[in-house]
Scaffold this active site. Structure first.
Site, PDB file in Angstrom:
ATOM      1  N   ASN A  25      49.039  -8.076 -38.473  1.00  0.00           N
ATOM      2  CA  ASN A  25      48.629  -9.269 -37.694  1.00  0.00           C
ATOM      3  C   ASN A  25      48.520 -10.500 -38.588  1.00  0.00           C
ATOM      4  OD1 ASN A  25      48.014  -8.776 -34.715  1.00  0.00           O
ATOM      5  ND2 ASN A  25      47.156  -6.959 -35.704  1.00  0.00           N
ATOM      6  N   ARG A  76      25.209  -6.309 -45.070  1.00  0.00           N
ATOM      7  CA  ARG A  76      26.276  -7.000 -44.318  1.00  0.00           C
ATOM      8  C   ARG A  76      26.118  -8.514 -44.467  1.00  0.00           C
ATOM      9  NH1 ARG A  76      28.787  -3.163 -41.346  1.00  0.00           N
ATOM     10  NH2 ARG A  76      27.576  -1.410 -40.564  1.00  0.00           N
ATOM     11  N   MET A 101      37.590  -4.585 -40.412  1.00  0.00           N
ATOM     12  CA  MET A 101      36.878  -3.410 -39.936  1.00  0.00           C
ATOM     13  C   MET A 101      35.435  -3.385 -40.445  1.00  0.00           C
ATOM     14  SD  MET A 101      39.305  -2.478 -38.116  1.00  0.00           S
ATOM     15  CE  MET A 101      39.180  -0.829 -37.483  1.00  0.00           C
ATOM     16  N   ARG A 102      34.804  -4.535 -40.450  1.00  0.00           N
ATOM     17  CA  ARG A 102      33.381  -4.646 -40.788  1.00  0.00           C
ATOM     18  C   ARG A 102      32.653  -5.305 -39.625  1.00  0.00           C
ATOM     19  NH1 ARG A 102      32.599  -1.198 -44.023  1.00  0.00           N
ATOM     20  NH2 ARG A 102      30.523  -2.072 -44.380  1.00  0.00           N
ATOM     21  N   ILE A 103      31.434  -4.848 -39.353  1.00  0.00           N
ATOM     22  CA  ILE A 103      30.605  -5.520 -38.349  1.00  0.00           C
ATOM     23  C   ILE A 103      30.122  -6.828 -38.958  1.00  0.00           C
ATOM     24  CG2 ILE A 103      28.406  -5.389 -37.109  1.00  0.00           C
ATOM     25  CD1 ILE A 103      28.913  -2.347 -36.859  1.00  0.00           C
ATOM     26  N   ASN A 118      38.727 -12.771 -32.991  1.00  0.00           N
ATOM     27  CA  ASN A 118      38.964 -11.361 -33.341  1.00  0.00           C
ATOM     28  C   ASN A 118      40.086 -10.812 -32.465  1.00  0.00           C
ATOM     29  OD1 ASN A 118      38.404  -8.761 -34.508  1.00  0.00           O
ATOM     30  ND2 ASN A 118      37.364  -8.189 -32.626  1.00  0.00           N
ATOM     31  N   HIS A 120      41.451  -7.125 -30.957  1.00  0.00           N
ATOM     32  CA  HIS A 120      40.957  -5.758 -30.754  1.00  0.00           C
ATOM     33  C   HIS A 120      41.970  -4.981 -29.906  1.00  0.00           C
ATOM     34  CE1 HIS A 120      37.988  -2.567 -30.454  1.00  0.00           C
ATOM     35  NE2 HIS A 120      38.296  -2.486 -29.174  1.00  0.00           N
ATOM     36  N   GLU A 154      27.273  -9.304 -30.555  1.00  0.00           N
ATOM     37  CA  GLU A 154      27.486  -7.911 -30.133  1.00  0.00           C
ATOM     38  C   GLU A 154      28.926  -7.520 -30.462  1.00  0.00           C
ATOM     39  OE1 GLU A 154      27.374  -5.279 -26.054  1.00  0.00           O
ATOM     40  OE2 GLU A 154      26.645  -7.342 -25.992  1.00  0.00           O
ATOM     41  N   VAL A 155      29.110  -6.303 -30.980  1.00  0.00           N
ATOM     42  CA  VAL A 155      30.433  -5.888 -31.452  1.00  0.00           C
ATOM     43  C   VAL A 155      31.475  -5.987 -30.329  1.00  0.00           C
ATOM     44  CG1 VAL A 155      31.779  -3.902 -32.301  1.00  0.00           C
ATOM     45  CG2 VAL A 155      29.508  -4.372 -33.236  1.00  0.00           C
ATOM     46  N   ASP A 156      32.629  -6.581 -30.669  1.00  0.00           N
ATOM     47  CA  ASP A 156      33.753  -6.714 -29.735  1.00  0.00           C
ATOM     48  C   ASP A 156      33.346  -7.389 -28.428  1.00  0.00           C
ATOM     49  OD1 ASP A 156      35.555  -5.572 -31.563  1.00  0.00           O
ATOM     50  OD2 ASP A 156      34.977  -3.569 -30.960  1.00  0.00           O
ATOM     51  N   GLU A 185      49.898  -7.480 -29.922  1.00  0.00           N
ATOM     52  CA  GLU A 185      48.924  -8.242 -30.727  1.00  0.00           C
ATOM     53  C   GLU A 185      49.618  -9.366 -31.491  1.00  0.00           C
ATOM     54  OE1 GLU A 185      45.405  -5.020 -31.687  1.00  0.00           O
ATOM     55  OE2 GLU A 185      46.974  -5.266 -33.167  1.00  0.00           O
TER      56      GLU A 185
HETATM   57  C1  GAR Z   1      44.858  -3.959 -35.083  1.00  0.00           C
HETATM   58  O1  GAR Z   1      45.346  -3.096 -34.109  1.00  0.00           O
HETATM   59  C2  GAR Z   1      43.545  -4.578 -34.631  1.00  0.00           C
HETATM   60  O2  GAR Z   1      43.500  -4.803 -33.260  1.00  0.00           O
HETATM   61  C3  GAR Z   1      42.557  -3.525 -35.053  1.00  0.00           C
HETATM   62  O3  GAR Z   1      43.001  -3.119 -36.317  1.00  0.00           O
HETATM   63  C4  GAR Z   1      44.440  -3.182 -36.330  1.00  0.00           C
HETATM   64  C5  GAR Z   1      44.868  -3.874 -37.610  1.00  0.00           C
HETATM   65  O4  GAR Z   1      46.258  -3.810 -37.773  1.00  0.00           O
HETATM   66  N1  GAR Z   1      41.228  -4.047 -35.094  1.00  0.00           N
HETATM   67  C6  GAR Z   1      40.160  -3.360 -34.675  1.00  0.00           C
HETATM   68  O5  GAR Z   1      40.210  -2.218 -34.284  1.00  0.00           O
HETATM   69  C7  GAR Z   1      38.850  -4.127 -34.766  1.00  0.00           C
HETATM   70  N2  GAR Z   1      37.857  -3.529 -33.920  1.00  0.00           N
HETATM   71  P1  GAR Z   1      46.975  -4.668 -38.887  1.00  0.00           P
HETATM   72  O6  GAR Z   1      46.189  -4.445 -40.183  1.00  0.00           O
HETATM   73  O7  GAR Z   1      48.349  -4.117 -38.976  1.00  0.00           O
HETATM   74  O8  GAR Z   1      46.931  -6.094 -38.459  1.00  0.00           O
END
Ligand code: GAR
Length: 208
Positions: A25, A76, A101-103, A118, A120, A154-156, A185
């Site tokens: 991404n 955090r 991938m951190r809160i 973000n 998701h 709140e997460v997500d 994405e």
């Molecule tokens: C993506 O699918 C993103 O939506 C997810 O991590 C992946 C990263 O892919 N994020 C989450 O799950 C956050 N809760 P990438 O490193 O190839 O961009």
């Protein structure tokens, strides 16, 4: 009548990107900027996992990259304060969590009010949290997707900017489904950044 204010100079938005993993991404955002699909540049990538794919992509794409390994911070909040220092030091306007991938805490959110986006891999509010693709498969739903949204505590959670739906086929595996979600994405994330920038007054709609 007082003279009217001159228009703000048109300059590319400065984006900060946070990534923990492969960084596809992040690369999609860099490509959108370089293809002029987004009036922006990625000024800084921050990663938390040394040697991760995102860090390697930054080297190949010639984007400045800073490592803040979360294992080296006591909380955090301490990690987020270090992120804010780096992002503000790079004078970024808007921050994108692209597989971060951190809160996150109020330290980060308050530093970029309505300027923290973000991505998701589910149709929020379904399947929040970790392993959203696995959650969707386990639930037996026939439609999932991805969501780009502004970040609240709140997460997500937080206002949705853009979503894309991805049908689940019988026989889909985590890998096959994740690959199709990734493609969506990469398409919606630059659009979400544009919408967030317009909402927060960083860009006029004429600049879209
Ligand atoms: C993506 O699918 C993103 O939506 C997810 O991590 C992946 C990263 O892919 N994020 C989450 O799950 C956050 N809760 P990438 O490193 O190839 O961009």
């Amino acid at each position: 009548m007082p003279p009217s204010q001159p228009p703000a100079p048109l300059r590319p938005l400065r984006l900060g990107v946070l990534a923990s993993g492969s960084g596809s991404n992040f690369e999609a955002l860099v490509e959108a900027c370089r293809a002029d699909a987004l009036p922006a540049e990625v000024a800084l990538l921050v990663v938390n996992n040394p040697g991760c794919g995102a860090e390697q992509r930054a080297a190949r794409l010639n984007v400045p990259c800073t490592l803040h390994d979360h294992r080296r911070y006591g909380s955090r909040e301490a990690l987020d304060r270090a992120l804010v220092d780096s992002l503000q030091g790079a004078a970024v306007d808007l921050v994108v969590m692209a597989g971060w991938m951190r809160i996150v805490t109020a330290e980060l959110i308050a530093a970029f009010p309505d300027r923290l986006v973000n991505i998701h891999p589910s149709l929020l509010p379904s399947f929040r949290g970790a392993r959203a693709v696995e959650q969707a498969l386990a639930a037996g739903v026939t439609l999932t997707g991805c969501s780009a949204h502004l970040v609240h505590l709140e997460v997500d959670s937080g206002p949705i900017l853009v979503q894309a739906a991805v049908p689940i086929a019988s026989g889909d595996t985590i890998e096959s489904l994740a690959a199709r979600i990734h493609r969506q994405e990469h398409r919606i994330l630059p659009l979400a950044v544009l919408l967030a920038a317009q909402r927060s007054g960083l860009l006029g709609s004429a600049q879209a």
